[in-house]
Structures are given as C-alpha cells and as structure tokens.
Design an enzyme around this catalytic site. Sequence first.
Site, PDB file in Angstrom:
ATOM      1  N   TYR A 202      -9.618  59.963   1.579  1.00  0.00           N
ATOM      2  CA  TYR A 202      -8.492  59.098   1.214  1.00  0.00           C
ATOM      3  C   TYR A 202      -7.442  59.113   2.323  1.00  0.00           C
ATOM      4  CZ  TYR A 202      -4.556  57.102  -1.317  1.00  0.00           C
ATOM      5  OH  TYR A 202      -3.512  56.305  -1.697  1.00  0.00           O
ATOM      6  N   ILE A 203      -7.093  57.940   2.790  1.00  0.00           N
ATOM      7  CA  ILE A 203      -6.057  57.822   3.833  1.00  0.00           C
ATOM      8  C   ILE A 203      -4.742  57.484   3.160  1.00  0.00           C
ATOM      9  CG2 ILE A 203      -5.345  56.504   5.869  1.00  0.00           C
ATOM     10  CD1 ILE A 203      -8.376  56.215   6.462  1.00  0.00           C
ATOM     11  N   HIS A 208      -2.408  48.056   6.421  1.00  0.00           N
ATOM     12  CA  HIS A 208      -3.564  47.171   6.361  1.00  0.00           C
ATOM     13  C   HIS A 208      -3.396  46.147   7.473  1.00  0.00           C
ATOM     14  CE1 HIS A 208      -6.366  44.352   4.013  1.00  0.00           C
ATOM     15  NE2 HIS A 208      -5.992  43.699   5.075  1.00  0.00           N
ATOM     16  N   ARG A 292     -14.793  34.891   4.564  1.00  0.00           N
ATOM     17  CA  ARG A 292     -14.270  33.599   4.127  1.00  0.00           C
ATOM     18  C   ARG A 292     -13.042  33.238   4.963  1.00  0.00           C
ATOM     19  NH1 ARG A 292     -12.323  37.618   0.649  1.00  0.00           N
ATOM     20  NH2 ARG A 292     -10.057  37.817   0.817  1.00  0.00           N
ATOM     21  N   VAL A 295      -6.482  33.424   2.521  1.00  0.00           N
ATOM     22  CA  VAL A 295      -5.222  32.823   2.092  1.00  0.00           C
ATOM     23  C   VAL A 295      -4.237  32.809   3.265  1.00  0.00           C
ATOM     24  CG1 VAL A 295      -3.255  33.035   0.513  1.00  0.00           C
ATOM     25  CG2 VAL A 295      -5.548  33.642  -0.282  1.00  0.00           C
TER      26      VAL A 295
HETATM   27  C1  MV4 Z   1      -8.664  52.950   1.022  1.00  0.00           C
HETATM   28  C2  MV4 Z   1      -7.368  53.505   0.966  1.00  0.00           C
HETATM   29  C3  MV4 Z   1      -7.206  54.780   1.424  1.00  0.00           C
HETATM   30  N1  MV4 Z   1      -8.250  55.476   1.885  1.00  0.00           N
HETATM   31  N2  MV4 Z   1      -9.674  53.682   1.501  1.00  0.00           N
HETATM   32  C4  MV4 Z   1      -7.617  48.885  -1.269  1.00  0.00           C
HETATM   33  C5  MV4 Z   1      -8.382  47.606  -1.331  1.00  0.00           C
HETATM   34  C6  MV4 Z   1      -9.695  47.881  -0.722  1.00  0.00           C
HETATM   35  N3  MV4 Z   1     -10.073  46.787   0.109  1.00  0.00           N
HETATM   36  C7  MV4 Z   1      -9.548  49.133   0.041  1.00  0.00           C
HETATM   37  N4  MV4 Z   1      -8.279  49.726  -0.344  1.00  0.00           N
HETATM   38  C8  MV4 Z   1      -7.917  50.953   0.088  1.00  0.00           C
HETATM   39  N5  MV4 Z   1      -8.918  51.709   0.595  1.00  0.00           N
HETATM   40  C9  MV4 Z   1      -9.450  54.908   1.915  1.00  0.00           C
HETATM   41  N6  MV4 Z   1     -10.464  55.631   2.365  1.00  0.00           N
HETATM   42  C10 MV4 Z   1      -6.336  52.738   0.475  1.00  0.00           C
HETATM   43  C11 MV4 Z   1      -6.602  51.458   0.020  1.00  0.00           C
HETATM   44  C12 MV4 Z   1      -5.465  50.757  -0.474  1.00  0.00           C
HETATM   45  C13 MV4 Z   1      -4.961  49.648   0.181  1.00  0.00           C
HETATM   46  C14 MV4 Z   1      -5.586  49.133   1.317  1.00  0.00           C
HETATM   47  C15 MV4 Z   1      -5.086  48.049   1.958  1.00  0.00           C
HETATM   48  C16 MV4 Z   1      -3.932  47.449   1.482  1.00  0.00           C
HETATM   49  C17 MV4 Z   1      -3.309  47.919   0.363  1.00  0.00           C
HETATM   50  C18 MV4 Z   1      -3.814  49.021  -0.313  1.00  0.00           C
HETATM   51  C19 MV4 Z   1      -3.168  49.482  -1.450  1.00  0.00           C
HETATM   52  C20 MV4 Z   1      -3.684  50.573  -2.093  1.00  0.00           C
HETATM   53  C21 MV4 Z   1      -4.830  51.192  -1.616  1.00  0.00           C
END
Ligand code: MV4
Length: 503
Positions: A202-203, A208, A292, A295
């Site tokens: 978990y990061i 993003h 895709r 948005v």
């Molecule tokens: C994660 C993460 C932390 N660690 N994976 C959220 C949507 C999905 N596409 C992947 N996501 C995440 N994956 C690891 N290993 C945190 C998220 C995440 C997140 C990612 C991008 C944008 C917003 C987010 C909000 C909560 C969690």
Amino acid sequence: MFTKVLIANRGEIAVRVIKACREMGIRSVAVYSDVDRASLHVRMADEAVPIGPPPAAESYLHMEKIVQSARRTGAEAIHPGYGFLAENAAFARVCVEAGLVFIGPTAPALELVGDKVRARQTMEKAGIPIIPGMKSLPRSINEFEGAARELGYPVIVKASAGGGGKGMRVVEEEKDLRPSLEAGMREAKSAFGDETVYLEKYIEEPRHVEVQVLSDMHGRTVHLYERECSIQRRHQKIVEESPSTALDPAMRAEMGETARRAMEAAGYTNAGTVEFLLDKNRRFYFLEVNARLQVEHPVTELVTGIDLVRQQILVAAGERLDIAQEDVRQRGHAIECRIYAEDPKRNFLPSPGKIRVYREPAGPGIRLDSGIYEGWDVPIYYDPILAKLVVWAENRERACRRMAAALSETVILGIQTPLAFLRDIVTHEAFRTGRTDTSFLKTHFENYGERPTDEDGLRLALAAAAFAETKAAAKPDRGRDGRASGEATTPWTSLGRWRNGGA
Ligand code: MV4
C-alpha cells in the site's frame, strides 16, 4: 475516411465526438434511450436512433441494439466515448464481426489491460516499474499471508478484473488480512463476476499522475505528457490539470517514455492512458491502463494543441499518425473542473431535475464541454456529469485565476451543482501552491456540507429562476431569459446587488 460514425454514448462526451465528426466532414448518428429523447447529443447529431428504455443495460449497454443501429443507418464505425461499452472487449469483437470499426484498441489489447494481474506481468517483463506486489495468483490464504509479510504491512487487496477502486481493501495488520480478502472477493464477484484478488504494497497518500498516449496501427506510439488527477472523491476525479506540479522535466520525460513503452508492450493502438502512482519519495509506479478516451482529455488537448478525438478517428481509419514525439510540446497550463448534477452541501447527493437557467462562461482560454441546455431535464439514470469547464493560461497561477473567474461566471439554476465548491478548491491555499495529493479533499474539505448554507442566496436564486421562466412565457418575442436588450433589471443584477449587500 469514414462517411458516417455512430456514437454509442450520451451527454457531453457524445456531443464532443459529434463536433469532431462534423469538423471532419463525417456524418454523426446518435443513439438515445427513452429519457434522452430531448438530450443535447440527439439534437446535435445528423441522425438519431432510439435504442430502448432508460436503464443502461437495455439501451447504452445493449450491444446488439447499438450494432444494429449502426448497420441500419449505414455507419462504418462506432465511437464508444467513455464508460458504457468503451472498454468492453466483447463489444469491440462484436463490432468487428459485424464489419464495423470500433474506434478504440483491439479486443485482445482490451482484454490484456483489463486483467490487472496480466497487465502487471506484461509491464514487469517490459521493464516498467510496477508497484511491489504479487505477480501471480495464489491458491491459498497461506500464500497470501506469506506474500503480505514479505511486502510488509500495510498492503492493499485489489480485484484483478477491477480498476477504479472497486473491491479494494487496505490491510494494516495480519489479523485483518483474511476478512479483507473475503470482503474483497465478494465485492469483486458482484461487481465484475470474477472474484480473483491479489495484493500490492500500500502506497500512502500517493499522487495520481497519468500519461496520455496515442498509437497508430503502423507501429508509431507517441505520448502527450501527463495529467495530474489527484483531486478525487471516492475514486471520482473532480479537478485535473496539466502539467503536474509534482514532476520536474527529467521525471516528466522518463514517465512519458515509460508510458510509451508500456503501451507498446501491451500491443495497444488508438488513444489510451497509462496511470501511475507517485509515492512520497517521488518514485513512480505503473498502476493501470485506461483503454479509452478519458473524461479529462481536454486538459491534454489544451496544452498540446492536439485534438484527441480527431486523432482517434484517423488512427481507427488506418491512417498513420502524423505527429512525431519531438513535435509534441506542453505549452502553458490547463485545468479542468467537472460539473456534476450533485449537491456538495448534502454529501454529494445526486440532484436531477429541470435546468431553469443556464449561462455558459466564455472568453480567452475558456472551454466548456457541455451536454446540457436551458429547459432540459437531468435524468437520474446515468452518470451525473453535466459539463466540464476547462481553462488554459500561460502559467498555473493565471490558469487558477481564470478558472475561478469562469466558475463565477457560470450559472446553473434549478438543480444543485458544485460550482461554488469547485471555486473553493481552486482558490484554496493548498491548491494554489500545488499541494495536491489524493488526500487533498479529505484534508481540506472533509466537512464541507456542514458549513453554513447560503439559504437566502438559494431563495433568491430560485426566485430569479421563477422570474425568468414567467417572463419568458409571458413574452415569447423576447430572449429565453425574458429580457429585451437594454432592459436594466435582470435576476442577475438583483443577485449581484443582493451579494453586495443591498437590493
Ligand atoms: C493503490 C493505492 C495505494 N497503494 N494501490 C484507487 C483506484 C485504483 N485505480 C487504484 N487506487 C489506488 N491504488 C496501492 N498499491 C491507492 C489508490 C487510491 C487512489 C489512487 C489514485 C487516485 C486516488 C486514489 C484514492 C484512494 C486510493
């Protein structure tokens, strides 16, 4: 080139694709469900075909009806927009079998990137940095426990068929692992019909950042730089921008090149996005591919000057990309705000209903991709996105100011929208200084709905809307706002006077 394209979507994205078709001299065919008969995309298309009752499963998700509509109207290609059938490999296959071009990646590429475990394996082989985690699927809980211990807690349970946050569970310690796996599997099963889950490290509080890629069917792949999309609420993006404040030129170049190689490794064609997570040490990791048009694509269009929908259509028709990587420049700064039909003061509850008054902002560097018009009824059946306000300016500071001004200029009355909330975000000190990570809203706007509501303002706005309606009805020779040119008092001047403290 195609002479006619069917758009298998609705709302602002259908309108966006129709406009690209018109510009290219391609006739457009809209499809619509019973509640969308009077929708903007139907009015704007050259032809429109009814496809059934409001529930998406019986209309916008109904593959046979859509393919039939294309065949009957003589469309040669289908643009799926985003959502609905956009990333559905079976649909891409059905199109091809019916002799239609699916404007998007091939079915095998869609299958590969839609399977997160397979996508991770592919990326690792190609030397793309992936988030530490399982590289194959374990058979027992014991194997999960071993993997989690090796990664070190916290870990995250993810659905292999997932994406967008469904089926995800953060696990802080070993005793929570089994129940989280079970819950994740149940959720994955009901959401995707596939209970396969796996673990990643978990990061915490990542950013993003995603890279737009464009690829033709002759082996050329270019990247169009990044979009920062960290301002999200429950995996729903709200504000996006480009460039990202988190990258320096070297990282930007590296991330772009990594995304390009990732798409090549996946055998991907057409427009797509490679998502990355950026950790606190500014290391980036491959997250997933969005197969895709997204948005938030206008943000990239504004900084690169490249029309992504036009490029999608050209590439799908078999043309060679006429863009070389060194010709793609990121110029100035773009920000997008999503305008949903929902009420930030009531926990983002959907707010369907009639749009009584609608005023669009305009001016240098202002773009509004909208799927609505004054007098239209927002239905409850679909994603509540109404429009996207996108601005461009020479630098980030000026883009923020331009956005705040454009938001203030936008008027949507009759339903609740987040215009004021968005303005509060883009004028916030943390946003202004670029401190945007995925915890931004939680950190700065957690109890937004509990702030005092502007009841008087609301009452006045409703009165203004009613006033506009009755005047428009009483004087059909006047404009829709019921105001003849030169007439001094309007609901807007009343509202302005009220805001300034005296009416
Ligand atoms: C994660 C993460 C932390 N660690 N994976 C959220 C949507 C999905 N596409 C992947 N996501 C995440 N994956 C690891 N290993 C945190 C998220 C995440 C997140 C990612 C991008 C944008 C917003 C987010 C909000 C909560 C969690």
